[in-house]
Design an enzyme around this catalytic site. Structure first.
Site, PDB file in Angstrom:
ATOM      1  N   HIS A  63     -11.252   1.508   6.011  1.00  0.00           N
ATOM      2  CA  HIS A  63     -12.399   0.635   5.770  1.00  0.00           C
ATOM      3  C   HIS A  63     -13.695   1.222   6.311  1.00  0.00           C
ATOM      4  O   HIS A  63     -14.778   0.847   5.855  1.00  0.00           O
ATOM      5  CB  HIS A  63     -12.137  -0.750   6.362  1.00  0.00           C
ATOM      6  CG  HIS A  63     -11.215  -1.574   5.529  1.00  0.00           C
ATOM      7  ND1 HIS A  63     -11.325  -2.949   5.420  1.00  0.00           N
ATOM      8  CD2 HIS A  63     -10.171  -1.228   4.737  1.00  0.00           C
ATOM      9  CE1 HIS A  63     -10.380  -3.401   4.610  1.00  0.00           C
ATOM     10  NE2 HIS A  63      -9.667  -2.368   4.189  1.00  0.00           N
ATOM     11  N   HIS A 101      -0.072   1.604   1.401  1.00  0.00           N
ATOM     12  CA  HIS A 101       0.784   0.422   1.463  1.00  0.00           C
ATOM     13  C   HIS A 101       2.239   0.768   1.768  1.00  0.00           C
ATOM     14  O   HIS A 101       3.106  -0.105   1.727  1.00  0.00           O
ATOM     15  CB  HIS A 101       0.668  -0.381   0.173  1.00  0.00           C
ATOM     16  CG  HIS A 101      -0.665  -1.038   0.022  1.00  0.00           C
ATOM     17  ND1 HIS A 101      -1.007  -1.842  -1.047  1.00  0.00           N
ATOM     18  CD2 HIS A 101      -1.769  -1.017   0.824  1.00  0.00           C
ATOM     19  CE1 HIS A 101      -2.251  -2.263  -0.904  1.00  0.00           C
ATOM     20  NE2 HIS A 101      -2.735  -1.772   0.224  1.00  0.00           N
TER      21      HIS A 101
END
Length: 756
Positions: free
Chosen positions: A92, A285
């Site tokens: 992020h 993920h």
């Protein structure tokens, strides 16, 4: 009467109604004066590169490895390992980068400051940064927050069994929020109405189940994406406060096919192709989980709105313990694999192994679970070893299965795990290093040796460089070549002014002005450019052929030297002798080293310094000028003197006379300022759009000058007029030339990180 009511002080300094409140469209020059020594506690002599080189790099990595599994009671680690949280932190930090203007990214540690530290997509990352504070505290000035955040993500991957592509340091911190980045116009978190305008809202699908057979969806137009969604440039996120896409689907509508369209656009605007996009999602993920243990109304205000006692933390959670198994972050409660702290291919295995049906998280968010109870008990609980769960997926995960292009790549990675590992390693490195600029800025023992096209590689200089005597001779050849001052200056400007201080791309080094796509940009006047380059290449060939010791001059150096010669001649025309500083050492890149698509993002939609605008935009021409100046790292005085000088040097695109307020073009005088400030003329608009103007003599009515909005703002805007008055004064000529030469030299060398 209370003590408070007697107090005569109602507001501290800086409070009250501001100029921006009164005049919201006032040109904002504050973005030109960020990150000065006034806000930097490190001091002007601080050399971050030197400090980083003295760092015990392996010791830092070991300290980070120790942090990974040392769970803290105040924020317990999921599955006993902070690695997934740290990957998200680094992702992020870097993932705000966008190709359109090069802004965002991990390069300055902006995740520490508003608005990023309080974005809805960054919930709980305040805890991640606080977990690594002991490491930052230990090594202090030797490693920046910007570098540490990215390095922590790398170490997290390695500690969970993944082999990374490498890591490079070299990201110095800044000490205040970046005010130049346009994150959108919405005034509510997760709003998206402005960036998509009045386009059709997404509609809920009538069926919340996806079947296993992808062919049933391959040729089906998404029921939730009829009509294209056109995302505002340069944004690369679908909603205010998100990094990329809404994981529930566009505007929260759980349609994987429509989600794929958003993913492709947003990841593409971060310079990722389809394969890199699939690799990043499937690789990222493989680890960790999302958090949505309870309703979102349990979550308190973000860090910037939280109380002092929170000490920079935000999103306090009153659900249960507010942490561990009661954590609420995105509102989604998804764990993808049975080994969330170990690298594996299980994410893709699960994605294709089950038929998926729509469900909701405990917080009420759309997510997906295997049909008919399949997979029950496969997934461990993050905090309670007695609990087991079924695997789950986000809408944005299922996009990798039901978008035809993504599905093809995903199935290949499923069958070839080693390809996923390599693609993810490379894409992760690109994600976290995209805004670092050329290899000259890369520091540390883990810098990869492989040349990567997205790094805009430039060959090493392996030959002797020209000396002062050579430079003088070359300038003589250039000035005798028949090329005009304006041609020399405009060509050098075209090369150097592509530089973006945001992602450190562009600039004159590499000599890419002679290559596609830059040689064909309308702003560079291709026909004139070809003539200038042909002449300079002849001078280059003649010089290089005459050398016996291997000495050479690159075309990149010669373009800059030609501009310097033009400036010196223009000053001489004005009666002043100046020497424009020149440092050789630029090299010439090849077309094969130049990604045409990637470089197309550097094409200016406007360049006020050349009075050029590619089209009509909602943003004013003067605002686009300030934006360009900020990318060139200019201050308001530098922008002012530079534009005033370039106007009289007559480098406008198409030889437009707008702003050429002189009867002696190609002469470096302060005429632009003197004539702009002349009260003997009156300015009036000559277009309905108020974008062109003419100055008429107040007595005779004769048209004296014409100008653009960019020209007139230097007499209209109070702050710019004040600066213009300095350069328009009777005693300003010498100072004007001196300051112009200084800022010209600065721009020519913006990409010379090898000189630092």
């Amino acid at each position: 009467m209370s003590t408070e009511s007697k107090c005569p002080f109602n507001h501290a300094a800086g409070g009250g109604t501001t100029n921006r409140d009164w005049w919201p469209k006032q040109l904002n020059l504050k973005i030109l004066h960020q990150h000065s020594s006034l806000s930097d506690p490190m001091g002007e002599d601080f050399d971050y590169a030197k400090e980083f080189k003295s760092l015990d790099f392996e010791a830092v990595k070991q300290d980070l490895r120790d942090v990974m599994t040392r769970s803290q009671d105040w924020w317990p680690a999921d599955f006993g390992h902070y690695g997934p949280l740290f990957i998200r932190m680094a992702w992020h930090s870097a993932g705000t980068y966008r190709t359109g203007d090069g802004r965002g990214g991990a390069g300055a540690g902006q995740q520490r400051f508003a608005p990023l530290n309080s974005w809805p997509d960054n919930v709980s990352l305040d805890k991640a940064r606080r977990l690594i504070w002991p490491v930052k505290q230990k090594y202090g000035r030797k490693i920046s927050w910007a570098d540490l955040i990215v390095l922590t993500g790398n170490v997290a991957l390695e500690s969970m069994g993944f082999k990374t592509f490498g890591f490079s340091g070299g990201r110095p911190d800044v000490w205040e929020p970046e005010e130049d980045v346009y994150w959108g116009s919405e005034t509510t978190w997760l709003g998206g109405e402005e960036r998509y305008g009045a386009q059709k809202k997404m509609q809920q699908p009538g069926d919340g189940t996806l079947v296993a057979e992808p062919e049933n969806h391959a040729n089906e137009e998404s029921r939730t994406a009829s009509g294209e969604r056109n995302l505002e440039n340069p944004l690369a996120a679908v909603q205010m406060g998100l990094i990329y896409v809404n994981p529930e689907g566009p505007e929260g509508v759980p349609d994987p096919v429509a989600s794929a369209r958003d993913i492709r656009e947003t990841f593409g605007r971060m310079a990722m192709n389809d394969e890199e996009t699939v690799a990043l999602i499937a690789g990222g993920h493989a680890f960790g989980k999302t958090h949505g243990a309870g309703p979102a109304d349990n979550v308190g205000p973000e860090p910037e709105a939280a109380g002092l006692e929170q000490q920079g933390f935000g999103w306090s959670n009153k659900f249960g313990t507010g942490k561990g198994g009661d954590t609420i972050t995105s509102g989604l409660e998804v764990t993808w694999t049975s080994t969330p702290t170990q690298w594996s291919n299980e994410y893709l295995e699960n994605l294709f192994a089950f038929d998926w049906e729509l469900t909701k998280s405990p917080a009420g968010a759309h997510q997906w679970t295997p049909k008919n109870g399949a997979g029950a008990g496969k997934i461990p609980d993050a905090h309670d070893p007695s609990k087991r769960h079924a695997p789950s997926m986000l809408t944005s995960d299922l996009a990798l299965r039901f978008d035809p292009a993504y599905e093809q790549i995903s199935r290949r990675f499923l069958a070839n795990p080693e390809q996923l590992a390599d693609a993810f390693a490379r894409a992760w490195f690109k994600l976290t290093h995209r805004d670092m600029g050329p290899l000259a800025r890369y520091l540390g023992p883990e810098t990869p040796t492989e040349e990567l096209l997205w790094q805009d590689p430039i060959p090493d200089v392996t030959h002797p460089l020209v000396d002062d005597q050579d430079v003088a001779a070359l300038k003589g050849k250039i000035l005798d070549s028949g090329l005009s001052v304006s041609q020399l200056v405009s060509t050098a400007w075209a090369a150097a002014s592509t530089f973006r201080g945001s992602d450190k791309r562009g600039g004159a080094n590499g000599g890419r002005l002679r290559l596609a796509p830059q040689k064909d940009w309308a702003v560079n006047q291709p026909a004139q450019l070809a003539n200038v380059l042909s002449t300079l290449e002849s001078i280059q060939s003649e010089f290089n052929a005459a050398q016996s010791n291997g000495k050479k001059v690159s075309i990149a150096d010669l373009i800059v030297l030609a501009g310097s010669a033009g400036v010196e001649q223009a000053a001489k025309n004005a009666g002043q002798q100046v020497t424009v500083p020149f440092t050789a050492g630029r090299a010439d890149a090849s077309q094969e080293q130049t990604d045409v698509e990637s470089f197309s993002f550097l094409e200016p939609i406007a360049d006020g310094f050349r009075n050029y605008q590619k089209g009509r935009y909602k943003v004013s021409a003067e605002s686009l000028l300030v934006d360009k100046a900020q990318l060139l790292t200019l201050t308001a005085p530098e922008m002012t003197v530079l534009l005033g000088g370039l106007r009289v040097l007559n480098i406008n695109v198409g030889q437009s006379k707008h702003g050429v307020f002189t009867d002696k073009p190609e002469t470096l005088t302060n005429d632009f300022f003197k004539n702009l400030l002349d009260m003997a003329v009156e300015w009036k608009a000559t277009s309905g759009a108020n974008d062109t103007f003419e100055a008429r003599d107040r007595k005779t009515g004769e048209v004296k000058w014409t100008g653009s909005r960019v020209d007139l703002v230097f007499g209209s805007h109070a702050q710019l007029r004040a600066i213009s008055e300095v350069y328009g004064s009777a005693d300003a000529q010498e100072r004007f030339v001196k300051d112009f030469v200084a800022v010209w030299t600065k721009v020519m060398n913006l990409d010379r990180f090898d000189l630092a």
